[in-house]
Design a protein around this motif. Sequence first.
Motif, PDB file in Angstrom:
ATOM      1  N   GLY A 122      43.688  86.782  43.160  1.00  0.00           N
ATOM      2  CA  GLY A 122      42.292  86.838  42.771  1.00  0.00           C
ATOM      3  C   GLY A 122      41.809  88.219  42.385  1.00  0.00           C
ATOM      4  O   GLY A 122      40.602  88.470  42.349  1.00  0.00           O
ATOM      5  N   LEU A 123      42.739  89.113  42.055  1.00  0.00           N
ATOM      6  CA  LEU A 123      42.378  90.507  41.772  1.00  0.00           C
ATOM      7  C   LEU A 123      42.751  90.941  40.352  1.00  0.00           C
ATOM      8  O   LEU A 123      42.648  92.124  40.024  1.00  0.00           O
ATOM      9  CB  LEU A 123      43.075  91.433  42.785  1.00  0.00           C
ATOM     10  N   GLY A 124      43.158  89.996  39.518  1.00  0.00           N
ATOM     11  CA  GLY A 124      43.625  90.347  38.180  1.00  0.00           C
ATOM     12  C   GLY A 124      42.576  91.016  37.323  1.00  0.00           C
ATOM     13  O   GLY A 124      42.827  92.057  36.705  1.00  0.00           O
ATOM     14  N   LEU A 125      41.377  90.459  37.290  1.00  0.00           N
ATOM     15  CA  LEU A 125      40.317  91.018  36.455  1.00  0.00           C
ATOM     16  C   LEU A 125      39.895  92.393  36.949  1.00  0.00           C
ATOM     17  O   LEU A 125      39.714  93.316  36.155  1.00  0.00           O
ATOM     18  CB  LEU A 125      39.116  90.072  36.418  1.00  0.00           C
ATOM     19  N   ALA A 126      39.752  92.544  38.254  1.00  0.00           N
ATOM     20  CA  ALA A 126      39.341  93.835  38.820  1.00  0.00           C
ATOM     21  C   ALA A 126      40.392  94.907  38.529  1.00  0.00           C
ATOM     22  O   ALA A 126      40.062  96.047  38.173  1.00  0.00           O
ATOM     23  CB  ALA A 126      39.115  93.703  40.325  1.00  0.00           C
ATOM     24  N   PHE A 127      41.654  94.534  38.686  1.00  0.00           N
ATOM     25  CA  PHE A 127      42.742  95.479  38.444  1.00  0.00           C
ATOM     26  C   PHE A 127      42.808  95.869  36.970  1.00  0.00           C
ATOM     27  O   PHE A 127      42.853  97.056  36.625  1.00  0.00           O
ATOM     28  CB  PHE A 127      44.061  94.846  38.888  1.00  0.00           C
ATOM     29  N   TYR A 128      42.790  94.886  36.091  1.00  0.00           N
ATOM     30  CA  TYR A 128      42.834  95.155  34.653  1.00  0.00           C
ATOM     31  C   TYR A 128      41.663  96.038  34.228  1.00  0.00           C
ATOM     32  O   TYR A 128      41.836  97.007  33.474  1.00  0.00           O
ATOM     33  CB  TYR A 128      42.811  93.836  33.885  1.00  0.00           C
ATOM     34  N   THR A 129      40.472  95.711  34.710  1.00  0.00           N
ATOM     35  CA  THR A 129      39.275  96.463  34.326  1.00  0.00           C
ATOM     36  C   THR A 129      39.366  97.912  34.768  1.00  0.00           C
ATOM     37  O   THR A 129      39.071  98.837  33.991  1.00  0.00           O
ATOM     38  CB  THR A 129      38.023  95.804  34.927  1.00  0.00           C
ATOM     39  N   LEU A 130      39.777  98.139  36.019  1.00  0.00           N
ATOM     40  CA  LEU A 130      39.894  99.502  36.523  1.00  0.00           C
ATOM     41  C   LEU A 130      40.905 100.298  35.709  1.00  0.00           C
ATOM     42  O   LEU A 130      40.625 101.429  35.283  1.00  0.00           O
ATOM     43  CB  LEU A 130      40.322  99.476  37.992  1.00  0.00           C
ATOM     44  N   VAL A 131      42.069  99.717  35.464  1.00  0.00           N
ATOM     45  CA  VAL A 131      43.117 100.432  34.734  1.00  0.00           C
ATOM     46  C   VAL A 131      42.686 100.711  33.302  1.00  0.00           C
ATOM     47  O   VAL A 131      42.814 101.837  32.812  1.00  0.00           O
ATOM     48  CB  VAL A 131      44.437  99.636  34.758  1.00  0.00           C
ATOM     49  N   GLN A 132      42.155  99.702  32.621  1.00  0.00           N
ATOM     50  CA  GLN A 132      41.774  99.919  31.222  1.00  0.00           C
ATOM     51  C   GLN A 132      40.637 100.931  31.102  1.00  0.00           C
ATOM     52  O   GLN A 132      40.669 101.800  30.216  1.00  0.00           O
ATOM     53  CB  GLN A 132      41.370  98.604  30.563  1.00  0.00           C
ATOM     54  N   ASP A 133      39.645 100.840  31.972  1.00  0.00           N
ATOM     55  CA  ASP A 133      38.525 101.771  31.892  1.00  0.00           C
ATOM     56  C   ASP A 133      38.977 103.213  32.101  1.00  0.00           C
ATOM     57  O   ASP A 133      38.565 104.124  31.372  1.00  0.00           O
ATOM     58  CB  ASP A 133      37.460 101.414  32.932  1.00  0.00           C
ATOM     59  N   ARG A 134      39.836 103.429  33.079  1.00  0.00           N
ATOM     60  CA  ARG A 134      40.302 104.794  33.345  1.00  0.00           C
ATOM     61  C   ARG A 134      41.283 105.266  32.270  1.00  0.00           C
ATOM     62  O   ARG A 134      41.351 106.458  31.958  1.00  0.00           O
ATOM     63  CB  ARG A 134      40.938 104.867  34.731  1.00  0.00           C
ATOM     64  N   PHE A 135      42.022 104.332  31.714  1.00  0.00           N
ATOM     65  CA  PHE A 135      42.935 104.660  30.626  1.00  0.00           C
ATOM     66  C   PHE A 135      42.167 105.192  29.429  1.00  0.00           C
ATOM     67  O   PHE A 135      42.497 106.245  28.867  1.00  0.00           O
ATOM     68  CB  PHE A 135      43.731 103.404  30.261  1.00  0.00           C
ATOM     69  N   PHE A 136      41.106 104.484  29.035  1.00  0.00           N
ATOM     70  CA  PHE A 136      40.324 104.932  27.882  1.00  0.00           C
ATOM     71  C   PHE A 136      39.489 106.162  28.194  1.00  0.00           C
ATOM     72  O   PHE A 136      39.132 106.915  27.283  1.00  0.00           O
ATOM     73  CB  PHE A 136      39.463 103.789  27.347  1.00  0.00           C
ATOM     74  N   ALA A 137      39.197 106.375  29.457  1.00  0.00           N
ATOM     75  CA  ALA A 137      38.479 107.593  29.844  1.00  0.00           C
ATOM     76  C   ALA A 137      39.419 108.799  29.881  1.00  0.00           C
ATOM     77  O   ALA A 137      38.965 109.941  29.988  1.00  0.00           O
ATOM     78  CB  ALA A 137      37.823 107.408  31.215  1.00  0.00           C
ATOM     79  N   GLY A 138      40.724 108.547  29.789  1.00  0.00           N
ATOM     80  CA  GLY A 138      41.698 109.631  29.845  1.00  0.00           C
ATOM     81  C   GLY A 138      42.039 110.061  31.244  1.00  0.00           C
ATOM     82  O   GLY A 138      42.610 111.139  31.453  1.00  0.00           O
ATOM     83  N   ASP A 139      41.733 109.202  32.234  1.00  0.00           N
ATOM     84  CA  ASP A 139      41.917 109.569  33.638  1.00  0.00           C
ATOM     85  C   ASP A 139      43.125 108.905  34.289  1.00  0.00           C
ATOM     86  O   ASP A 139      43.413 109.177  35.461  1.00  0.00           O
ATOM     87  CB  ASP A 139      40.666 109.188  34.453  1.00  0.00           C
ATOM     88  N   LEU A 140      43.829 108.033  33.574  1.00  0.00           N
ATOM     89  CA  LEU A 140      44.937 107.309  34.189  1.00  0.00           C
ATOM     90  C   LEU A 140      46.005 107.002  33.152  1.00  0.00           C
ATOM     91  O   LEU A 140      45.688 106.570  32.035  1.00  0.00           O
ATOM     92  CB  LEU A 140      44.419 106.007  34.827  1.00  0.00           C
ATOM     93  N   ASN A 141      47.245 107.222  33.544  1.00  0.00           N
ATOM     94  CA  ASN A 141      48.382 106.851  32.699  1.00  0.00           C
ATOM     95  C   ASN A 141      48.943 105.533  33.226  1.00  0.00           C
ATOM     96  O   ASN A 141      49.642 105.518  34.246  1.00  0.00           O
ATOM     97  CB  ASN A 141      49.450 107.940  32.740  1.00  0.00           C
ATOM     98  N   PRO A 142      48.656 104.414  32.571  1.00  0.00           N
ATOM     99  CA  PRO A 142      49.088 103.118  33.083  1.00  0.00           C
ATOM    100  C   PRO A 142      50.586 102.886  32.971  1.00  0.00           C
ATOM    101  O   PRO A 142      51.091 101.874  33.477  1.00  0.00           O
ATOM    102  CB  PRO A 142      48.315 102.131  32.207  1.00  0.00           C
ATOM    103  N   PHE A 143      51.292 103.807  32.325  1.00  0.00           N
ATOM    104  CA  PHE A 143      52.737 103.672  32.177  1.00  0.00           C
ATOM    105  C   PHE A 143      53.481 104.469  33.244  1.00  0.00           C
ATOM    106  O   PHE A 143      54.710 104.534  33.242  1.00  0.00           O
ATOM    107  CB  PHE A 143      53.160 104.117  30.775  1.00  0.00           C
ATOM    108  N   ASP A 144      52.715 105.045  34.173  1.00  0.00           N
ATOM    109  CA  ASP A 144      53.268 105.750  35.326  1.00  0.00           C
ATOM    110  C   ASP A 144      53.178 104.815  36.528  1.00  0.00           C
ATOM    111  O   ASP A 144      52.091 104.380  36.896  1.00  0.00           O
ATOM    112  CB  ASP A 144      52.481 107.038  35.586  1.00  0.00           C
TER     113      ASP A 144
END
Length: 226
Positions: A122-144
Motif C-alpha cells: 500500500g505504499l507504491g504511490l507514496a514511494f513513487y511520488t517521493l522519489v520522482q519529486d526529489r529526482f526532479f528537484a535534483g535532490d535524489l539519484n534514483p539509480f543509486d
Amino acid sequence: MNDTTPSDSNRSITVEVWADLGCPWCYVGKHRLQEAIAKRPDRDRFEVRLRSFELNPGASRTPETIESAFIRSHGGDAEVVLRAERQIQAIAQSEGLPFSLDRLNANTFDFHRVVHAADAQGLGLAFYTLVQDRFFAGDLNPFDVDALAQAAEEVGFSGDRVREVLLSDEYADAVRADIAEGRRLGVQGVPFVVFDRRLAASGAQSVAGYAQALDAAAAEAPAGVA
C-alpha cells in the motif's frame, strides 16, 4: 435500494496512471491531477493507482546525462533536448514545482519493479511520488541503490526489501503486464490516465482538464456501461 449497496455518489473510483519516472510531463501531470482531486469535496472517493510504462526500454542501465541519452537514442544536437527541458522547466516552476536540468537518465525497469513491491504494501504511490519529486528537484539519484532504499524507509517501506527486489527479478512480470495492458488501451506515450475504466486522458492535462474528467468519472455510469 438495498442499504448494503453503496449509492453511486459514494462508490469508489479508481484513477489509473500510466507513467515513467523520468518523464517530465508525468511529473507535472501528476501534480495537476493531485491538485484536481484535492479540490473536490469527495476527494476520498478517488483511488490513484500507478501503472508502469517505459518511455525508452532501450535506455542504458548505466546513468548518463539527459543530453547523452538523447544523442545516443536519437542523434542530432543536444541543444534540442535542452531547449525542450528549459521550456518544461519554466512551466513546472511557474506551478511551484522544482525542476533541475542536471538529472541523470537510465533504464527504469528495475525502479518500476520496486514500485510494485512497495505497492504490495500500500505504499507504491507514496514511494513513487517521493522519489520522482526529489529526482526532479535534483535532490535524489534514483539509480543509486542506497538512495532508493533510504527514500523507501521514509515512506515506511523496508530499505532491505528494496535491495532484495533489485537483486532478483521479482515483479518483472507485473511491470510487463502493466505495459502490455497500457498498449491494449492505446497508450503510446505518458502520462496516460484512465478514469473508472470509462474515459482516458492522454498527456499532461491542465488542472481544469483533470477536474472535468473527474466530474465525468464521478457521474452515474451510462446504461450498458460496466
